[in-house]
Design a protein around this motif. Structure first.
Motif, short mmCIF file in Angstrom:
data_model
loop_
_atom_site.label_atom_id
_atom_site.label_comp_id
_atom_site.label_asym_id
_atom_site.label_seq_id
_atom_site.Cartn_x
_atom_site.Cartn_y
_atom_site.Cartn_z
N GLY A 157 -4.00 -3.33 -5.67
CA GLY A 157 -3.23 -2.54 -5.68
C GLY A 157 -2.30 -2.10 -6.66
O GLY A 157 -2.63 -3.03 -7.47
N THR A 158 -1.84 -0.49 -6.22
CA THR A 158 -0.62 -0.62 -7.40
C THR A 158 0.64 -0.60 -6.56
O THR A 158 0.69 -0.37 -5.30
N GLY A 159 1.67 -0.68 -7.09
CA GLY A 159 3.41 -0.84 -5.82
C GLY A 159 3.36 -1.38 -4.74
O GLY A 159 2.92 -2.89 -5.25
N ALA A 160 3.51 -1.24 -3.93
CA ALA A 160 3.86 -1.51 -2.40
C ALA A 160 2.92 -1.18 -1.81
O ALA A 160 2.52 -0.03 -1.73
N TYR A 177 2.51 -7.85 3.79
CA TYR A 177 2.87 -7.22 2.26
C TYR A 177 2.32 -7.78 1.07
O TYR A 177 1.87 -8.41 0.85
N PHE A 178 2.59 -7.11 0.46
CA PHE A 178 2.06 -6.85 -1.24
C PHE A 178 2.94 -5.75 -2.07
O PHE A 178 2.92 -4.77 -1.75
N TYR A 179 3.16 -6.55 -3.11
CA TYR A 179 3.81 -6.14 -4.35
C TYR A 179 3.32 -6.42 -5.70
O TYR A 179 2.80 -7.83 -6.38
N SER A 216 12.43 -4.38 5.27
CA SER A 216 12.98 -2.80 5.01
C SER A 216 13.56 -2.38 4.10
O SER A 216 13.09 -1.36 3.66
N ASP A 217 14.28 -2.66 3.24
CA ASP A 217 14.87 -2.15 2.12
C ASP A 217 14.49 -1.78 0.86
O ASP A 217 14.38 -1.46 0.16
N TYR A 249 10.27 1.55 -2.51
CA TYR A 249 8.87 1.54 -2.81
C TYR A 249 8.51 2.85 -1.91
O TYR A 249 8.36 3.84 -2.94
N LEU A 250 8.94 2.79 -0.83
CA LEU A 250 8.83 4.52 -0.49
C LEU A 250 9.72 5.80 -0.66
O LEU A 250 8.76 6.85 -1.80
#
Length: 288
Positions: free
Chosen positions: A126-129, A173-175, A197-198, A203-204
């Motif tokens: 994917g892209t982003g997180a 998680y993926f980034y 979480s930060d 990313y959110l």
């Protein structure tokens, strides 16, 4: 695709079992705990993997995994001198990550589900997180994802007193490669750690976070306490006994995904052919 397994920490909740042993090397039924997160990354397509461990445990992990070539992987090692938060791995592993997308999994997390490889591959490509959420009965003990009326994530709060939902953030998680710069800019929390979480909240806010919900067809187990460690072992034993299939076998995953061929698979089996684990692998090879 790069992958990181965070297998450090002091494991104080498992004392005295962890007084002389790294938590992620404790057995979960019939395999070291770390086998389960490692194979999850393998199922996602990660073959270049960094183990982040305590300095005193580096050589122990080398004896266990070597360079990973026996499974068609490339495994390297880095030390986290003291607990500095999950997100600190992106500072420790900056050179390893480079400009690549990276998957991170916590070394005490066990995931299970028929569609897990497909869901993990979506995060890996994917892209982003991309993070994974799981419905729990006690969300206040976790990082919690809140959603708007359209089902889009709108908040991530660590151990909230009043949770916005029952969807807890799991340890997978993926980034994209930007995560290293994101982590480097984070202030440390009151406990002196870089909080994952930060990172996810960043990313959110940027509109670059995808949350995949692990529904009723999945299991997510955290093995950080004696009780949860026992429950995880019982879960693995129940599934393996019922189905006759192993959970968390790197040899099997490597063979089934074509990371190694039949000859290499047979070579891994030969030294352990008298063990129950070896006999299981022999049956797989005989069936083709």
């Amino acid at each position: 695709m790069k992958g990181i397994v965070l297998a450090g920490g002091s494991g104080t909740r498992l004392y005295p079992m962890t007084r002389a042993a790294n938590k992620q090397l404790l057995p979960v039924y019939n395999k070291p705990m770390v086998y389960y997160p490692l194979t999850t990354l393998m199922l996602a397509g990660c073959r270049d993997i960094l183990l982040v461990v305590n300095p005193q445990d580096v050589e122990t992990y080398r004896r266990l995994f070597g360079d990973g070539s026996q499974w068609g992987l490339q495994i390297s090692y880095a030390a986290q001198p003291k607990p500095g938060g999950i997100a600190e791995v992106f500072l420790i592993g900056r050179d390893f990550i480079g400009s690549d997308r990276v998957g991170l999994i916590l070394g005490d997390n066990l995931f299970y589900g028929d569609s897990l490889p497909t869901m993990a591959e979506r995060g890996a490509t994917g892209t982003g997180a991309t993070i994974y959420a799981y419905w729990v009965s006690d969300p206040s003990a976790y990082g919690v994802v809140g959603f708007d009326d359209d089902g889009r994530p709108n908040s991530i709060i660590e151990k909230p007193k009043v949770p916005a939902s029952n969807w807890a953030v799991t340890g997978l998680y993926f980034y994209d490669a930007d995560v290293c710069d994101v982590a480097a800019r984070l202030p440390r929390s009151a406990r002196g750690e870089l909080e994952i979480s930060d990172v996810n909240a960043h990313y959110l806010k940027a509109g670059r976070l995808t949350v995949e919900k692990l529904g009723r067809g999945y299991a997510w187990l955290d093995t950080g306490t004696p009780s949860s460690l026992l429950k995880a072992a019982q879960f693995v034993e129940t599934v393996e006994d019922r189905q006759g299939l192993q959970i968390g076998s790197p040899e099997e995953v490597a063979w089934r995904r074509g990371y190694i061929d039949d000859a290499a698979f047979a070579g891994l089996i030969e030294p352990i052919k008298e063990s129950e684990y070896g006999k299981y692998l022999q049956r797989l090879l005989a069936r083709g």
